[in-house]
Design a protein around this motif. Structure first.
Motif, PDB file in Angstrom:
ATOM      1  N   ARG A 176       0.831  -1.189   0.000  1.00 28.98           N
ATOM      2  CA  ARG A 176       0.000   0.000   0.000  1.00 28.98           C
ATOM      3  C   ARG A 176       0.869   1.244   0.000  1.00 28.98           C
ATOM      4  NH1 ARG A 176      -3.021   0.157   4.905  1.00 28.98           N
ATOM      5  NH2 ARG A 176      -1.761  -1.587   5.612  1.00 28.98           N
ATOM      6  N   ILE A 177       0.497   2.228  -0.786  1.00 27.95           N
ATOM      7  CA  ILE A 177       1.250   3.483  -0.814  1.00 27.95           C
ATOM      8  C   ILE A 177       0.685   4.376   0.265  1.00 27.95           C
ATOM      9  CG2 ILE A 177       1.986   5.441  -2.237  1.00 27.95           C
ATOM     10  CD1 ILE A 177       1.849   3.615  -4.645  1.00 27.95           C
ATOM     11  N   THR A 178       1.203   4.144   1.462  1.00 25.94           N
ATOM     12  CA  THR A 178       0.697   4.850   2.626  1.00 25.94           C
ATOM     13  C   THR A 178       1.860   5.076   3.591  1.00 25.94           C
ATOM     14  OG1 THR A 178      -1.028   4.795   4.305  1.00 25.94           O
ATOM     15  CG2 THR A 178       0.071   2.721   3.864  1.00 25.94           C
ATOM     16  N   MET A 179       1.663   6.001   4.506  1.00 25.84           N
ATOM     17  CA  MET A 179       2.738   6.442   5.405  1.00 25.84           C
ATOM     18  C   MET A 179       3.524   5.273   6.007  1.00 25.84           C
ATOM     19  SD  MET A 179       3.613   6.772   8.834  1.00 25.84           S
ATOM     20  CE  MET A 179       2.073   6.515   9.740  1.00 25.84           C
ATOM     21  N   GLN A 180       2.795   4.301   6.529  1.00 25.76           N
ATOM     22  CA  GLN A 180       3.373   3.172   7.235  1.00 25.76           C
ATOM     23  C   GLN A 180       4.403   2.403   6.404  1.00 25.76           C
ATOM     24  OE1 GLN A 180       0.196   0.362   7.652  1.00 25.76           O
ATOM     25  NE2 GLN A 180       1.407  -1.130   8.782  1.00 25.76           N
ATOM     26  N   LYS A 181       4.204   2.415   5.086  1.00 27.78           N
ATOM     27  CA  LYS A 181       5.056   1.613   4.205  1.00 27.78           C
ATOM     28  C   LYS A 181       6.291   2.369   3.713  1.00 27.78           C
ATOM     29  CE  LYS A 181       2.135  -1.897   4.160  1.00 27.78           C
ATOM     30  NZ  LYS A 181       2.470  -3.213   4.751  1.00 27.78           N
ATOM     31  N   TYR A 195       6.905  -9.733 -10.066  1.00 27.51           N
ATOM     32  CA  TYR A 195       8.031 -10.383  -9.378  1.00 27.51           C
ATOM     33  C   TYR A 195       9.032 -10.941 -10.389  1.00 27.51           C
ATOM     34  CZ  TYR A 195       6.161 -10.308  -4.596  1.00 27.51           C
ATOM     35  OH  TYR A 195       5.722  -9.938  -3.360  1.00 27.51           O
ATOM     36  N   LYS A 196       8.524 -11.503 -11.460  1.00 22.04           N
ATOM     37  CA  LYS A 196       9.403 -12.096 -12.475  1.00 22.04           C
ATOM     38  C   LYS A 196      10.340 -11.053 -13.067  1.00 22.04           C
ATOM     39  CE  LYS A 196       8.631 -16.478 -14.044  1.00 22.04           C
ATOM     40  NZ  LYS A 196       7.373 -17.080 -13.608  1.00 22.04           N
ATOM     41  N   MET A 197       9.857  -9.831 -13.172  1.00 26.41           N
ATOM     42  CA  MET A 197      10.667  -8.784 -13.801  1.00 26.41           C
ATOM     43  C   MET A 197      11.646  -8.141 -12.833  1.00 26.41           C
ATOM     44  SD  MET A 197       7.832  -6.840 -16.158  1.00 26.41           S
ATOM     45  CE  MET A 197       7.471  -5.798 -14.778  1.00 26.41           C
ATOM     46  N   ALA A 198      11.353  -8.252 -11.535  1.00 25.42           N
ATOM     47  CA  ALA A 198      12.099  -7.453 -10.560  1.00 25.42           C
ATOM     48  C   ALA A 198      13.491  -8.014 -10.278  1.00 25.42           C
ATOM     49  CB  ALA A 198      11.312  -7.370  -9.256  1.00 25.42           C
ATOM     50  N   ASP A 199      14.472  -7.109 -10.145  1.00 25.94           N
ATOM     51  CA  ASP A 199      15.809  -7.493  -9.721  1.00 25.94           C
ATOM     52  C   ASP A 199      15.950  -7.406  -8.210  1.00 25.94           C
ATOM     53  OD1 ASP A 199      17.517  -7.729 -12.305  1.00 25.94           O
ATOM     54  OD2 ASP A 199      16.269  -5.952 -12.600  1.00 25.94           O
ATOM     55  N   LEU A 200      15.091  -6.606  -7.603  1.00 20.41           N
ATOM     56  CA  LEU A 200      15.166  -6.439  -6.151  1.00 20.41           C
ATOM     57  C   LEU A 200      13.806  -5.962  -5.646  1.00 20.41           C
ATOM     58  CD1 LEU A 200      16.878  -6.162  -3.479  1.00 20.41           C
ATOM     59  CD2 LEU A 200      17.284  -3.802  -4.149  1.00 20.41           C
ATOM     60  N   TYR A 201      13.400  -6.514  -4.504  1.00 14.37           N
ATOM     61  CA  TYR A 201      12.185  -6.049  -3.838  1.00 14.37           C
ATOM     62  C   TYR A 201      12.603  -5.228  -2.619  1.00 14.37           C
ATOM     63  CZ  TYR A 201       8.081  -6.161  -0.839  1.00 14.37           C
ATOM     64  OH  TYR A 201       7.046  -5.811  -0.010  1.00 14.37           O
ATOM     65  N   VAL A 202      12.010  -4.044  -2.474  1.00 15.06           N
ATOM     66  CA  VAL A 202      12.348  -3.189  -1.338  1.00 15.06           C
ATOM     67  C   VAL A 202      11.109  -2.940  -0.478  1.00 15.06           C
ATOM     68  CG1 VAL A 202      13.248  -0.941  -0.630  1.00 15.06           C
ATOM     69  CG2 VAL A 202      14.153  -2.034  -2.679  1.00 15.06           C
ATOM     70  N   MET A 203      11.241  -3.162   0.817  1.00 12.45           N
ATOM     71  CA  MET A 203      10.157  -2.834   1.740  1.00 12.45           C
ATOM     72  C   MET A 203      10.698  -1.843   2.775  1.00 12.45           C
ATOM     73  SD  MET A 203       7.805  -5.225   4.248  1.00 12.45           S
ATOM     74  CE  MET A 203       9.018  -5.341   5.554  1.00 12.45           C
ATOM     75  N   PRO A 204      10.539  -0.538   2.495  1.00 14.28           N
ATOM     76  CA  PRO A 204      11.142   0.470   3.376  1.00 14.28           C
ATOM     77  C   PRO A 204      10.217   0.881   4.516  1.00 14.28           C
ATOM     78  CG  PRO A 204      10.269   1.512   1.398  1.00 14.28           C
ATOM     79  CD  PRO A 204       9.840   0.070   1.335  1.00 14.28           C
ATOM     80  N   ASP A 226      11.844 -15.916  -5.815  1.00  8.48           N
ATOM     81  CA  ASP A 226      13.252 -15.806  -6.202  1.00  8.48           C
ATOM     82  C   ASP A 226      13.711 -14.379  -6.437  1.00  8.48           C
ATOM     83  OD1 ASP A 226      14.433 -18.261  -5.985  1.00  8.48           O
ATOM     84  OD2 ASP A 226      13.603 -18.977  -7.894  1.00  8.48           O
ATOM     85  N   VAL A 227      13.100 -13.440  -5.754  1.00  8.85           N
ATOM     86  CA  VAL A 227      13.543 -12.055  -5.861  1.00  8.85           C
ATOM     87  C   VAL A 227      14.306 -11.711  -4.573  1.00  8.85           C
ATOM     88  CG1 VAL A 227      12.826  -9.655  -6.159  1.00  8.85           C
ATOM     89  CG2 VAL A 227      11.488 -11.498  -7.205  1.00  8.85           C
ATOM     90  N   PRO A 228      15.532 -11.167  -4.692  1.00  2.99           N
ATOM     91  CA  PRO A 228      16.251 -10.737  -3.490  1.00  2.99           C
ATOM     92  C   PRO A 228      15.498  -9.603  -2.793  1.00  2.99           C
ATOM     93  CG  PRO A 228      17.647 -10.577  -5.446  1.00  2.99           C
ATOM     94  CD  PRO A 228      16.270 -10.892  -5.924  1.00  2.99           C
ATOM     95  N   VAL A 229      15.753  -9.453  -1.501  1.00  6.48           N
ATOM     96  CA  VAL A 229      14.914  -8.567  -0.705  1.00  6.48           C
ATOM     97  C   VAL A 229      15.756  -7.612   0.134  1.00  6.48           C
ATOM     98  CG1 VAL A 229      13.473  -8.634   1.365  1.00  6.48           C
ATOM     99  CG2 VAL A 229      12.861 -10.037  -0.597  1.00  6.48           C
ATOM    100  N   LEU A 230      15.308  -6.361   0.176  1.00  5.44           N
ATOM    101  CA  LEU A 230      15.866  -5.367   1.087  1.00  5.44           C
ATOM    102  C   LEU A 230      14.724  -4.875   1.965  1.00  5.44           C
ATOM    103  CD1 LEU A 230      18.183  -2.402   0.014  1.00  5.44           C
ATOM    104  CD2 LEU A 230      16.498  -2.170   1.803  1.00  5.44           C
ATOM    105  N   ILE A 231      14.856  -5.006   3.293  1.00  6.42           N
ATOM    106  CA  ILE A 231      13.771  -4.601   4.178  1.00  6.42           C
ATOM    107  C   ILE A 231      14.276  -3.608   5.218  1.00  6.42           C
ATOM    108  CG2 ILE A 231      12.426  -6.720   3.941  1.00  6.42           C
ATOM    109  CD1 ILE A 231      13.662  -7.757   6.489  1.00  6.42           C
ATOM    110  N   SER A 232      13.347  -2.883   5.792  1.00 11.69           N
ATOM    111  CA  SER A 232      13.740  -1.979   6.868  1.00 11.69           C
ATOM    112  C   SER A 232      13.879  -2.781   8.154  1.00 11.69           C
ATOM    113  CB  SER A 232      12.713  -0.869   7.043  1.00 11.69           C
ATOM    114  OG  SER A 232      11.550  -1.366   7.656  1.00 11.69           O
ATOM    115  N   LYS A 233      14.780  -2.300   9.021  1.00  8.24           N
ATOM    116  CA  LYS A 233      14.964  -2.969  10.307  1.00  8.24           C
ATOM    117  C   LYS A 233      13.730  -2.785  11.180  1.00  8.24           C
ATOM    118  CE  LYS A 233      19.953  -2.390  10.230  1.00  8.24           C
ATOM    119  NZ  LYS A 233      21.100  -1.628  10.763  1.00  8.24           N
ATOM    120  N   GLN A 234      12.859  -1.840  10.803  1.00  7.11           N
ATOM    121  CA  GLN A 234      11.658  -1.570  11.585  1.00  7.11           C
ATOM    122  C   GLN A 234      10.513  -2.479  11.129  1.00  7.11           C
ATOM    123  OE1 GLN A 234      13.706   0.776  10.261  1.00  7.11           O
ATOM    124  NE2 GLN A 234      14.598   1.323  12.213  1.00  7.11           N
TER     125      GLN A 234
END
Lengths: 445, 399
Positions: free
Chosen positions: A268-273, A334-343, A360-368
């Motif tokens: 969701r494109i919302t503050m929390q995300k 997902y098939k197209m993505a080189d990286l998934y980011v969850m900030p 099979d997509v590598p992931v970058l997430i926030s520590k929060q």
């Protein structure tokens, strides 16, 4: 063991993690042979949502009858006629519904259901919507109580605040123990600007409950600190992930060139995300790696603001907005993505990164985020640390061995997080709660 | 006769600072972190243990002997941050009871990637040892006891060593005892000393383990185990990290008392003595040939290379470093070549290991990174900057 379960979402009617979690958990409980009666508000727009085949089962056409999904033999569904089916009381849900309808090109048939809410100012709409939601929550409670009177069960399990008034009423009537399951709190959704009414409902539910399940230690801490619930009363049960059967769909023409790398935001494109942190990182990445596209898949109350922001940052041509995606489209992205980011600024758990790993997509997430407590083979940053986020995004785009290692180990790690383990933990918790209750009974009598 | 041969390993890498892709400066190393760790370990281990050893040598009047392998990267840091440690090593060197062992200056994996670079680093290390302590090493050990037949052959060709130390791994001994000297196939002069890992690890790893059936380990008990070697072995090679004393095993475990008391207990048996490796090879003859066609090391239970070259990130980082060799050496720019060599230190690749990542264990020791991925990203950013400096005509000049 018979469980009276109160939920607000269930696939295919989902707006996010809650429905996915309820599906995963009940499916696993079904495998364990637990009998579950799942009470669900009837969806507003089930006639339009039938195109969605996210997880397979479809709802019965006869709305008030008990429903049994074929694969869930021990789960009985009861639906309540409810005007609104969305838990998160903001304008974004209206936006999303309209987008979905655009997507299915059925807008002309259903315009009336929304009463032109798109044109209402945001503040007003959100108040009305919230007000409606609270009254829906109370309607749900009244109907759930009626259903409970005709059912036989040992324990009550309620998912998130929308079902807490119902759960408390059913517990008071039936004298059965109550477990409330917290998938997100008002602080996660609204930051410091909490809706007092919702906060009160959450707190009341947690206080009345015999046990509280938190989806992570992050959430457990909020429950203890902000809601004054005792440490010993809160158990942590991590979510799982459905393992993904390999699909053969191939990416369709998207306007993205082959030599371009794709960084994905899905949620969701919302503050929390934390979408604005994603954009700021994108700006920095593009300074070094201009051949990159940033895909923002999802909708939400900050969508317009974020579109404007990407233009203001001068990266409008590099950021693509897809709107809310489901089913095959999610797989495709997902098939197209080189990286998934969850900030995420605040993420009680976060199932989406597990799904990305599963694809099979590598992931970058926030520590929060709660999920960072269970994942080691992912990249982690503080959501506010734009430079570090950009640094890591660039590294993934640049270094194939990094992508490969993250993908290999991350996929393996995600597969180890199984719903069956979550269901077992719940079952143990039920046993413990019932035993404690049994000990208490003679004293009360 | 049972000879005890002590060899202690001392090493610290030049740890990298946080180096993002947006960095403009070309200084790579974390001065503060390296200084802090160096001083901390000096206070907890190097200084008190050196004092203990010095006292023991003094007390036993030439009968107690030890050997040290100190990497160039640590010596540089000690000179800069704790020169008093260097002074105590001077004092030890002057007793005549201490041998300094040769190795690659940068604690590198160069033997596996570039024989030319390997030779240069071994020479550089021997030079600094001779310069600091007045003796040129005649015993060699490779980084992390990484060893194959080829290594021994190469070292013999270099002409300056007559002893090589490696791990007494079960799969190379195949039932034979580590308590004898061996030699490598096709090697005439160089003899092999093999680590008795069981007795070494009793001190290094198990000493303070309360779950171990031999706990508490007293020096008299350990001396008895040494006595038992008499008649079925010549030499017990006790090789371990120097940090065993005071750092891995804290002072309050009694490790220093154990060390202080051990020579007495061992020398109570007149058939026992202490020798350094170069003395051992003059005293004993090899009993057999040890054939090691595949690479071994002293790391983890696998005793192989998987801690440094176990995943794609590690391989690509290592290859990236050694690919630069030719260009860097053509530049003849001292800064460039020093930075490049400090990047060869095996620790950088060890931090990228994903093997035990979930268990949390010895791999976390002084590891400055939260994850192997972070260490790889940081390393690759530095390497990328180094590559850019190579492309420039003059390289990096001191400001």
């Amino acid at each position: 063991m018979r469980i009276f379960m109160l939920g607000w979402e269930f696939p295919p009617y989902i707006s996010g993690g809650l429905g996915t979690a309820c599906y995963g958990l009940t499916k696993a409980m079904n495998q364990l042979g637990l009998e579950v009666t799942f009470v669900l508000p009837k969806s507003l727009d089930d006639c339009h949502a039938s195109h969605v085949k996210l997880v397979g089962p479809s709802m019965p056409t006869d709305e008030h009858d008990a429903a049994r999904f074929e694969e869930l033999e021990n789960i009985t569904f009861r639906t309540i006629d409810s005007a609104l089916s969305n838990p998160y009381a903001t304008l974004e849900m209206c936006d999303r519904k309209i987008e979905e309808l655009i997507y299915t090109q059925k807008l002309s048939h259903t315009k009336s259901s929304f009463g032109g809410s798109m044109n209402v100012s945001k503040r007003k709409a959100s108040i009305d919507y919230g007000h409606n939601l609270i009254s829906e929550v109370h309607n749900y409670a009244a109907s759930a109580l009626e259903i409970a009177k005709r059912e036989d069960f040992d324990i009550i399990h309620a998912h998130d605040w929308m079902t807490f008034p119902a759960a408390v009423a059913v517990a008071a009537f039936s004298k059965k123990p109550l477990v409330v399951h917290v998938h997100s709190t008002e602080f996660d959704r609204s930051g410091e600007h909490v809706n007092q009414q919702i906060y009160d409902i959450e707190r009341m539910g947690m206080q009345v409950a015999n046990k509280v399940i938190a989806v992570s230690y992050l959430t457990k801490n909020i429950i203890m600190r902000r809601y004054s619930i005792a440490n010993s009363k809160v158990a942590v049960v991590y979510n799982g992930v459905e393992t993904n059967p390999q699909s053969n769909s191939t990416p369709q023409s998207t306007g993205i060139k082959k030599d371009e790398k794709i960084v994905l935001f899905l949620g969701r494109i919302t503050m929390q995300k934390g979408p604005e942190y994603f954009l700021q990182a994108a700006k920095k990445v593009l300074e070094v790696a201009p051949n990159t596209k940033f895909v923002m898949a999802g909708s939400g109350d900050m969508m317009h603001k974020i579109i404007e922001m990407s233009a203001a940052l001068g990266i409008g041509d590099k950021v693509l907005f897809t709107g809310f995606l489901r089913g095959k489209d999610v797989e495709r992205v997902y098939k197209m993505a080189d990286l998934y980011v969850m900030p995420s600024v605040s993420e009680p758990f976060g199932i989406a990164p597990l799904e990305a790993l599963n694809h099979d997509v590598p992931v970058l997430i926030s520590k929060q985020s709660g999920v960072s407590e269970v994942l080691t083979h992912v990249l982690k940053v503080d959501f506010w640390d734009i430079e570090s986020m950009a640094n890591k995004i660039i590294a993934v785009l640049r270094y194939q061995p990094l992508q490969m290692t993250l993908r290999k180990h991350g996929n393996f790690e995600a597969r180890k997080l199984k719903w069956i383990d979550a269901a077992r933990k719940c079952a143990k918790l039920y046993d413990k709660t019932l035993m404690q209750e049994a000990k208490m009974q003679p004293e009360i009598a | 006769m049972a000879t005890v041969c002590f060899y202690f390993q001392l090493h610290q890498p030049f740890r990298l600072r946080d180096y993002s892709v947006f960095e403009k400066r070309s200084d790579y190393f974390d001065e503060k972190k390296n200084r802090d760790i160096c001083r901390k370990v000096a206070n907890k281990c190097y200084l008190p243990t050196n004092r203990t050893i010095l006292k023991l040598i003094d007390k036993h009047r030439g009968k107690f002997k030890v050997s040290y392998s100190i990497t160039g990267t640590l010596l540089e840091q000690l000179e800069r941050y704790c020169p008093e440690v260097i002074s105590t090593f001077h004092a030890l060197a002057n007793t005549g009871c201490v041998e300094f062992i040769g190795e690659t200056y940068y604690h590198s994996l160069s033997f596996l990637y570039s024989r030319e670079e390997f030779k240069e680093q071994v020479k550089k290390h021997s030079d600094i040892i001779e310069h600091l302590f007045g003796q040129r090493p005649t015993t060699f050990r490779n980084t992390e006891l990484i060893y194959t037949n080829e290594l021994c052959q190469k070292v013999e060709q270099m002409g300056c060593f007559d002893c090589v130390i490696t791990e007494g791994a079960d799969r190379i001994l195949q039932g034979r005892s580590p308590n004898f000297l061996y030699r490598a196939p096709k090697c005439e002069r160089v003899k092999l000393l093999l680590k008795n890992y069981s007795l070494s690890d009793d001190i290094a790893f198990r000493f303070s383990n309360r779950g171990w059936q031999e706990y508490p380990l007293m020096s008299s008990k350990f001396a008895q185990w040494i006595n038992n070697i008499n008649g079925n072995g010549n030499i017990v090679n006790l090789f371990m990290d120097y940090e065993t004393f005071g750092e891995h095993q804290w002072a309050d475990t009694g490790i220093f008392e154990f060390l202080s008391d051990l020579p007495d207990k061992i020398l109570q048996n007149p058939d026992n003595n202490f020798l350094t490796p170069s003395e051992a090879v003059k005293t004993y003859e090899p009993v057999d040939v040890i054939d090691v066609p595949d690479v071994i090391s002293w790391a983890d239970t696998e005793r192989d290379l998987s801690a440094w070259i176990g995943n794609e990130m590690q391989s690509s980082a290592l290859q990236g470093v050694y690919k630069l060799e030719k260009t860097i050496k053509q530049k003849t720019n001292a800064h460039l070549i020093n930075d490049w060599r400090k990047l060869q230190t095996s620790d950088h690749f060890y931090y990228m290991c994903t093997k035990f990542f979930q268990d949390g264990d010895v791999h976390k020791y002084f590891n400055p990174y939260e994850s192997p991925y972070d260490s790889y990203i940081n390393f690759m950013n530095v390497l990328s900057d180094l590559k850019n400096r190579c492309k420039q005509n003059s390289g990096y000049e001191e400001k």
